[in-house]
Every structure is written in structure tokens, then in C-alpha cells.
Write a protein that holds these residues in place. Structure first.
Motif, PDB file in Angstrom:
ATOM      1  N   ARG A 137       0.819  -1.214   0.000  1.00 37.19           N
ATOM      2  CA  ARG A 137       0.000   0.000   0.000  1.00 37.19           C
ATOM      3  C   ARG A 137       0.855   1.268   0.000  1.00 37.19           C
ATOM      4  O   ARG A 137       0.332   2.362  -0.133  1.00 37.19           O
ATOM      5  CB  ARG A 137      -0.965  -0.017   1.187  1.00 37.19           C
ATOM      6  CG  ARG A 137      -2.032  -1.089   1.059  1.00 37.19           C
ATOM      7  CD  ARG A 137      -3.072  -0.995   2.161  1.00 37.19           C
ATOM      8  NE  ARG A 137      -2.536  -1.362   3.476  1.00 37.19           N
ATOM      9  CZ  ARG A 137      -3.243  -1.380   4.592  1.00 37.19           C
ATOM     10  NH1 ARG A 137      -4.516  -1.028   4.564  1.00 37.19           N
ATOM     11  NH2 ARG A 137      -2.698  -1.745   5.738  1.00 37.19           N
ATOM     12  N   TYR A 138       2.149   1.121   0.182  1.00 38.70           N
ATOM     13  CA  TYR A 138       3.057   2.261   0.101  1.00 38.70           C
ATOM     14  C   TYR A 138       4.390   1.768  -0.451  1.00 38.70           C
ATOM     15  O   TYR A 138       4.680   0.561  -0.440  1.00 38.70           O
ATOM     16  CB  TYR A 138       3.227   2.939   1.462  1.00 38.70           C
ATOM     17  CG  TYR A 138       3.638   2.045   2.590  1.00 38.70           C
ATOM     18  CD1 TYR A 138       4.982   1.761   2.843  1.00 38.70           C
ATOM     19  CD2 TYR A 138       2.679   1.472   3.434  1.00 38.70           C
ATOM     20  CE1 TYR A 138       5.361   0.938   3.882  1.00 38.70           C
ATOM     21  CE2 TYR A 138       3.064   0.656   4.482  1.00 38.70           C
ATOM     22  CZ  TYR A 138       4.397   0.399   4.704  1.00 38.70           C
ATOM     23  OH  TYR A 138       4.764  -0.422   5.742  1.00 38.70           O
ATOM     24  N   PRO A 139       5.243   2.665  -0.985  1.00 36.66           N
ATOM     25  CA  PRO A 139       6.489   2.247  -1.637  1.00 36.66           C
ATOM     26  C   PRO A 139       7.395   1.437  -0.712  1.00 36.66           C
ATOM     27  O   PRO A 139       7.458   1.676   0.489  1.00 36.66           O
ATOM     28  CB  PRO A 139       7.141   3.581  -2.029  1.00 36.66           C
ATOM     29  CG  PRO A 139       6.010   4.547  -2.112  1.00 36.66           C
ATOM     30  CD  PRO A 139       5.031   4.125  -1.065  1.00 36.66           C
ATOM     31  N   ALA A 140       8.104   0.493  -1.323  1.00 38.22           N
ATOM     32  CA  ALA A 140       9.038  -0.352  -0.578  1.00 38.22           C
ATOM     33  C   ALA A 140      10.388   0.362  -0.496  1.00 38.22           C
ATOM     34  O   ALA A 140      11.258   0.175  -1.339  1.00 38.22           O
ATOM     35  CB  ALA A 140       9.183  -1.700  -1.275  1.00 38.22           C
ATOM     36  N   LEU A 141      10.558   1.173   0.527  1.00 34.97           N
ATOM     37  CA  LEU A 141      11.775   1.982   0.669  1.00 34.97           C
ATOM     38  C   LEU A 141      12.798   1.257   1.533  1.00 34.97           C
ATOM     39  O   LEU A 141      13.186   1.723   2.605  1.00 34.97           O
ATOM     40  CB  LEU A 141      11.417   3.353   1.263  1.00 34.97           C
ATOM     41  CG  LEU A 141      10.400   4.171   0.458  1.00 34.97           C
ATOM     42  CD1 LEU A 141      10.086   5.481   1.169  1.00 34.97           C
ATOM     43  CD2 LEU A 141      10.925   4.435  -0.948  1.00 34.97           C
ATOM     44  N   TYR A 142      13.223   0.082   1.062  1.00 32.14           N
ATOM     45  CA  TYR A 142      14.211  -0.705   1.794  1.00 32.14           C
ATOM     46  C   TYR A 142      15.595  -0.519   1.181  1.00 32.14           C
ATOM     47  O   TYR A 142      15.725  -0.185   0.000  1.00 32.14           O
ATOM     48  CB  TYR A 142      13.854  -2.193   1.746  1.00 32.14           C
ATOM     49  CG  TYR A 142      12.525  -2.539   2.360  1.00 32.14           C
ATOM     50  CD1 TYR A 142      12.370  -2.611   3.738  1.00 32.14           C
ATOM     51  CD2 TYR A 142      11.416  -2.807   1.560  1.00 32.14           C
ATOM     52  CE1 TYR A 142      11.150  -2.948   4.307  1.00 32.14           C
ATOM     53  CE2 TYR A 142      10.193  -3.139   2.122  1.00 32.14           C
ATOM     54  CZ  TYR A 142      10.061  -3.208   3.494  1.00 32.14           C
ATOM     55  OH  TYR A 142       8.855  -3.529   4.053  1.00 32.14           O
ATOM     56  N   LYS A 143      16.612  -0.761   1.988  1.00 33.86           N
ATOM     57  CA  LYS A 143      17.986  -0.717   1.521  1.00 33.86           C
ATOM     58  C   LYS A 143      18.508  -2.142   1.341  1.00 33.86           C
ATOM     59  O   LYS A 143      18.081  -3.065   2.041  1.00 33.86           O
ATOM     60  CB  LYS A 143      18.877   0.027   2.526  1.00 33.86           C
ATOM     61  CG  LYS A 143      18.500   1.492   2.711  1.00 33.86           C
ATOM     62  CD  LYS A 143      19.422   2.157   3.736  1.00 33.86           C
ATOM     63  CE  LYS A 143      19.044   3.620   3.934  1.00 33.86           C
ATOM     64  NZ  LYS A 143      19.907   4.275   4.968  1.00 33.86           N
TER      65      LYS A 143
END
Length: 276
Positions: A137-143
Motif C-alpha cells: 500500500r506504500y512504496p518499498a523503501l528498503y535498503k
């Protein structure tokens, strides 16, 4: 903010014939039934889960369910009725999954991955197996190499479909999984990459924590074999996997770390613990 459907540590503030009342500010005080109060006294703090009882009254319990509101879990259907399926989530009152929340018709005795949420009309807790509604439901802002929690949701031709941090779909590729996994299993993992289309590749290998764990696996194996194992960087990957449950790449990283730490010596035919 205190929310029905989650666990908290609350203070006992009032006694009654029915049990103790707990301070759940800014909500009203909430009853912990007498059967769960034997070792408590006024002023004590106690870990509880908040939910609605069979008469839809807020109540506390010292039992912690297999999933709280906003979480996914693999649960077993214990009964089906005209209104839906009822699942064992660890409390006396089972979790209902209405027919409208079932991706496929649920059958008694089977396990399903469900999401715990609340009915927007009356706030009652319920489950849903329509998982796509609650993921991505929201961007996957993973490193890359970021530690995450994985829930194994399905087996596919590629490997395993997993839920990442209760928020996103991800994939564990079969050629990177070197131990049996079961549907519903929760395990630590890492982000391998987030693709341009936002899809996530996850991995069980990554970072210092994994290297340390793999090194300990090799050390335990050596000790079981009296300090010597006929494995080395030219060994067959299938043999390494069968003996250690590690990929060849992970094995080579582990023995490299152990060699640098002078815990092993690498010989032509295998690896050996140092005398120290």
C-alpha cells in the motif's frame, strides 16, 4: 495510543467482584477477568492483550494471540458456520473470518494465512485471507541487506512468496534456500534488492549477523567430527548443502572468516580446527 487488538503493559487500578480493572487511558478502564488475576494486586503492572468478549465488551487477557491487529499469521480453521469461519489464534474466543473476507472458501481443519484487522463499522476484530488488500500500500523503501522479518505465504515455481515486515510482497528464490521452509513460518531475512517495478527480492543470506551464524554452524560441525571435515572451497555444492545446510557461497564466506580469525586451518583435503 491504546488500541483494541494489541498487547500492552497496563497497571491494575481497581478491584471488583469480577476481576481487576486496568488503566487503559485514554480509553476507559478495562476488566481483566478474575480467573486471570490470582497472582496480582493493586498497583501491579501486567502484560495483556485487549479484545472484545462474546458480548462485544472490551476486555483484557494475559494470553497473547498468534497475531495482533495489523499482522499476518497462519491460523487453523476450527469451525465453519453460516456467517463465516472461526480460527484458532490462541484466545478462548476464536477469530472470525466472514465469507466476504475469504479469498477461497475456508475448510475446517485447514490452515490459512490471514490478516487481522477491525470492522470499520463497529470496530470488532476479524481476519481476512484477501491479503493483497493489505500489502504494497506504500512504496518499498528498503535498503540492500536491510534486516527484515519474513512470513512464508506460498510456494511457487520460483521459490517462496513471502510477506516482508507485514507490509510488502517479496520472493525468496529456490536456489538460495538451503533448508526446508513451511507455509506460515516466520524467520529473519534480508533485502536482496528492490526492483524498478517495486517488487522485492528477499534472501536469508546477508550481513555480518548471517556470516557469524554460518561460521558457528561450521564450528559446530567440525567439533562433531573431532575437529576435521573433508570439505573445502572445491567441494561439491550439493555435499556442502547436505552436510551443513549452507550454500557453497555462504560456506566459503564462513571458512574465510574463521581462517582470518585463526580458528581453523585450510588444508588440501579439508578444514581443521586450530589447536587453540
Amino acid at each position: 495510543m491504546i488500541q483494541i487488538g494489541r498487547a500492552y503493559t497496563l497497571e491494575v487500578v481497581r478491584d471488583s467482584d469480577y476481576g481487576f480493572f486496568l488503566d487503559a487511558s485514554p480509553l476507559d478502564t478495562i476488566l481483566l477477568p478474575k480467573r486471570e488475576c490470582e497472582d496480582l494486586a493493586l498497583g501491579d503492572k501486567v502484560d495483556v492483550f485487549l479484545y472484545y468478549d462474546s458480548e462485544d465488551r472490551p476486555v483484557a487477557t494475559r494470553k497473547i494471540p498468534k497475531a495482533q491487529i495489523g499482522e499476518f499469521a497462519s491460523l487453523q480453521v476450527v469451525d465453519t458456520t453460516k456467517v463465516g469461519a472461526f480460527m484458532d489464534w490462541g484466545l478462548d474466543k476464536h477469530l472470525m473470518v466472514p465469507f466476504g473476507e475469504q479469498k477461497t472458501k475456508m475448510e475446517e481443519g485447514r490452515h490459512y494465512i490471514v490478516f487481522v484487522h477491525s470492522n470499520r463499522h463497529d470496530g470488532r476484530l476479524m481476519g481476512s485471507s484477501k491479503l493483497d488488500r493489505f500489502l504494497d500500500r506504500y512504496p518499498a523503501l528498503y535498503k540492500t541487506r536491510e534486516p527484515v522479518e519474513l512470513l512464508v505465504a506460498a510456494k511457487t515455481d520460483l521459490g517462496y512468496k513471502v510477506i516482508v515486515n507485514n507490509a510488502h510482497w517479496g520472493v525468496l528464490y529456490a536456489d538460495e534456500v538451503f533448508k526446508p521452509l513451511r507455509i506460515g513460518q516466520k524467520l529473519p531475512g534480508f533485502i536482496k534488492r528492490v526492483r524498478a517495478d517495486g517488487k522485492i527480492d528477499a534472501t536469508l543470506q546477508g550481513g555480518k549477523q548471517t556470516r557469524d551464524r554460518d561460521s558457528q554452524t561450521v564450528l559446530r560441525y567440525l567439533k562433531q567430527l573431532n575437529g576435521y571435515a573433508p570439505l573445502h572451497d572445491k567441494s561439491d555444492p550439493k555435499v556442502i548443502e547436505a552436510e551443513l545446510g549452507l550454500s557453497k557461497k555462504a560456506f566459503k564466506r564462513a571458512i574465510g572468516s574463521l581462517y582470518k580469525a585463526k580458528e581453523i586451518v585450510i588444508e588440501d583435503g579439508g578444514i581443521r580446527l586450530t589447536e587453540n
